[in-house]
Scaffold this active site. Structure first.
Site: not given
Length: 136
Positions: A88, A95, A101, A103
């Site tokens: 995101n 986000q 990052h 997922h």
């Protein structure tokens, strides 16, 4: 570079303990503390980048190669039926921690995780506008 106020920087660099599945000089892969499903993990770069737009191409490439390796191992371990790889960018995209990052979300038949949408329609106007911006 690290951001001293970023929780993911602290986790990625070992300042805060985590359930670490994998670590190398650039990344740490941890189990998510608020998992969507059993085995939900996060790939965190050790350097701070707020989102994909800030991420250098080399690190982006490494992150997605690592994602492939991790979902392969997690699929073998968890015997899950599939995987979502989610990334995101921006609050409106979901986000909540502004440290890039990825997922890794194992999917199980009938798990009820809501990562779907109702498909819209690609209009001729939208298609022409977007293609024109790419010189097509």
């Amino acid at each position: 570079m690290k951001d001293q106020n970023c929780i993911f920087c602290k986790i990625a660099n070992g300042d805060i303990p985590s359930a670490t599945l994998y670590e190398d000089e650039r990344f740490r892969v941890i189990m998510d503390l608020g998992p969507a499903t059993k085995g939900h993990a996060l790939i965190l770069p050790k350097e701070h980048f707020a989102n994909l737009y800030e991420l250098p191409d080399e690190i982006a490439s490494e992150a997605f190669v690592l994602a492939k390796k991790m979902v392969t191992k997690l699929t073998e371990t968890l015997k899950c039926d599939g995987f979502n790889i989610v990334q995101n960018n921006g609050a409106c995209a979901g986000q909540t921690v502004f440290h890039f990052h990825i997922h890794l979300i194992p999917r199980y038949k009938n798990d009820q995780v809501g990562l779907t949408w109702t498909p819209g329609v690609l209009t001729e106007e939208d298609k022409a506008e977007i293609l024109a911006s790419f010189g097509r």
